[in-house]
Scaffold this motif. Sequence first.
Motif, PDB file in Angstrom:
ATOM      1  N   CYS A 122       0.831  -1.211   0.000  1.00  0.00           N
ATOM      2  CA  CYS A 122       0.000   0.000   0.000  1.00  0.00           C
ATOM      3  C   CYS A 122       0.863   1.256   0.000  1.00  0.00           C
ATOM      4  CB  CYS A 122      -0.936   0.001   1.205  1.00  0.00           C
ATOM      5  SG  CYS A 122      -2.218  -1.268   1.116  1.00  0.00           S
ATOM      6  N   SER A 123       1.940   1.232   0.762  1.00  0.00           N
ATOM      7  CA  SER A 123       2.836   2.395   0.815  1.00  0.00           C
ATOM      8  C   SER A 123       3.480   2.660  -0.545  1.00  0.00           C
ATOM      9  CB  SER A 123       3.930   2.183   1.870  1.00  0.00           C
ATOM     10  OG  SER A 123       3.357   2.095   3.145  1.00  0.00           O
ATOM     11  N   LEU A 124       3.888   1.595  -1.218  1.00  0.00           N
ATOM     12  CA  LEU A 124       4.478   1.764  -2.551  1.00  0.00           C
ATOM     13  C   LEU A 124       3.455   2.315  -3.537  1.00  0.00           C
ATOM     14  CD1 LEU A 124       6.618  -1.497  -2.774  1.00  0.00           C
ATOM     15  CD2 LEU A 124       7.463   0.853  -2.518  1.00  0.00           C
ATOM     16  N   ALA A 125       2.236   1.797  -3.472  1.00  0.00           N
ATOM     17  CA  ALA A 125       1.182   2.300  -4.361  1.00  0.00           C
ATOM     18  C   ALA A 125       0.896   3.772  -4.065  1.00  0.00           C
ATOM     19  CB  ALA A 125      -0.083   1.465  -4.206  1.00  0.00           C
ATOM     20  N   LEU A 126       0.829   4.129  -2.793  1.00  0.00           N
ATOM     21  CA  LEU A 126       0.562   5.523  -2.430  1.00  0.00           C
ATOM     22  C   LEU A 126       1.712   6.437  -2.831  1.00  0.00           C
ATOM     23  CD1 LEU A 126      -1.188   4.935   0.984  1.00  0.00           C
ATOM     24  CD2 LEU A 126      -2.242   5.819  -1.108  1.00  0.00           C
ATOM     25  N   ALA A 127       2.934   5.939  -2.738  1.00  0.00           N
ATOM     26  CA  ALA A 127       4.090   6.728  -3.191  1.00  0.00           C
ATOM     27  C   ALA A 127       3.994   6.982  -4.695  1.00  0.00           C
ATOM     28  CB  ALA A 127       5.393   6.024  -2.838  1.00  0.00           C
ATOM     29  N   PHE A 128       3.564   5.970  -5.445  1.00  0.00           N
ATOM     30  CA  PHE A 128       3.373   6.123  -6.884  1.00  0.00           C
ATOM     31  C   PHE A 128       2.317   7.186  -7.171  1.00  0.00           C
ATOM     32  CE2 PHE A 128       0.915   4.764 -10.675  1.00  0.00           C
ATOM     33  CZ  PHE A 128       1.875   5.022 -11.647  1.00  0.00           C
ATOM     34  N   PHE A 159      -3.927  11.583  -1.879  1.00  0.00           N
ATOM     35  CA  PHE A 159      -4.722  11.736  -0.667  1.00  0.00           C
ATOM     36  C   PHE A 159      -6.064  10.998  -0.792  1.00  0.00           C
ATOM     37  CE2 PHE A 159      -1.994  15.507   0.274  1.00  0.00           C
ATOM     38  CZ  PHE A 159      -1.484  15.007   1.464  1.00  0.00           C
ATOM     39  N   GLY A 160      -6.660  11.058  -1.963  1.00  0.00           N
ATOM     40  CA  GLY A 160      -7.893  10.309  -2.191  1.00  0.00           C
ATOM     41  C   GLY A 160      -7.667   8.810  -2.068  1.00  0.00           C
ATOM     42  N   MET A 161      -6.575   8.341  -2.647  1.00  0.00           N
ATOM     43  CA  MET A 161      -6.260   6.915  -2.573  1.00  0.00           C
ATOM     44  C   MET A 161      -5.897   6.492  -1.151  1.00  0.00           C
ATOM     45  SD  MET A 161      -7.028   5.464  -5.298  1.00  0.00           S
ATOM     46  CE  MET A 161      -6.379   3.868  -4.858  1.00  0.00           C
ATOM     47  N   LEU A 162      -5.294   7.393  -0.378  1.00  0.00           N
ATOM     48  CA  LEU A 162      -4.991   7.085   1.020  1.00  0.00           C
ATOM     49  C   LEU A 162      -6.279   6.758   1.770  1.00  0.00           C
ATOM     50  CD1 LEU A 162      -3.070   6.906   3.437  1.00  0.00           C
ATOM     51  CD2 LEU A 162      -3.332   9.387   3.703  1.00  0.00           C
ATOM     52  N   ALA A 163      -7.314   7.545   1.535  1.00  0.00           N
ATOM     53  CA  ALA A 163      -8.605   7.290   2.181  1.00  0.00           C
ATOM     54  C   ALA A 163      -9.190   5.956   1.716  1.00  0.00           C
ATOM     55  CB  ALA A 163      -9.572   8.434   1.888  1.00  0.00           C
ATOM     56  N   VAL A 164      -9.116   5.689   0.424  1.00  0.00           N
ATOM     57  CA  VAL A 164      -9.653   4.437  -0.120  1.00  0.00           C
ATOM     58  C   VAL A 164      -8.894   3.239   0.457  1.00  0.00           C
ATOM     59  CG1 VAL A 164      -9.890   3.068  -2.245  1.00  0.00           C
ATOM     60  CG2 VAL A 164     -10.522   5.490  -2.238  1.00  0.00           C
ATOM     61  N   VAL A 165      -7.580   3.323   0.464  1.00  0.00           N
ATOM     62  CA  VAL A 165      -6.762   2.225   0.980  1.00  0.00           C
ATOM     63  C   VAL A 165      -7.035   2.007   2.472  1.00  0.00           C
ATOM     64  CG1 VAL A 165      -4.380   1.538   1.497  1.00  0.00           C
ATOM     65  CG2 VAL A 165      -4.970   2.347  -0.783  1.00  0.00           C
ATOM     66  N   ALA A 166      -7.169   3.088   3.212  1.00  0.00           N
ATOM     67  CA  ALA A 166      -7.470   2.953   4.643  1.00  0.00           C
ATOM     68  C   ALA A 166      -8.787   2.214   4.851  1.00  0.00           C
ATOM     69  CB  ALA A 166      -7.513   4.334   5.301  1.00  0.00           C
TER      70      ALA A 166
END
Length: 131
Positions: A52-58, A68-75
């Motif tokens: 998840c961290s690698l995807a969010l870094a991408f 930031f939107g994806m951070l919420a979705v991943v959470a």
Amino acid sequence: MMPAIDEWFTRYGESHRDPVNKALHWVCVPAITWSVIAIAWWLSPFAALVLCSLALAFYAYLSLPIAFGMLAVVALMVAPLPLLKVNVAMLAAIVFVIAWIGQFAGHRVEGRKPSFFDDIRRPIHRIDEMP
């Protein structure tokens, strides 16, 4: 030069015009994402968090608002995983297969091949690098 992310979204939109295909993708893409995270979680919660961290870094590389939107979705996808009292691997595998069937069914309705394999071969760049 790499295409801009907005060009990537435009190309994606060209093969996702049919309302049925769009609806299937709205359900199936998050389901596939969840299933990949869930399988990683089943292997090791640490592995899932690294993935998840690698995807969010991408995503952050591409666009901070998208990240930031994806951070919420991943959470939202990760939060229930420790609470599941079922075989997470089996559930994730079933969701993965059904969601991919849905994706291909949507493209059959659309009458266009999925752009996923074309997209992963074409690099993209950040919004601030657009020509």
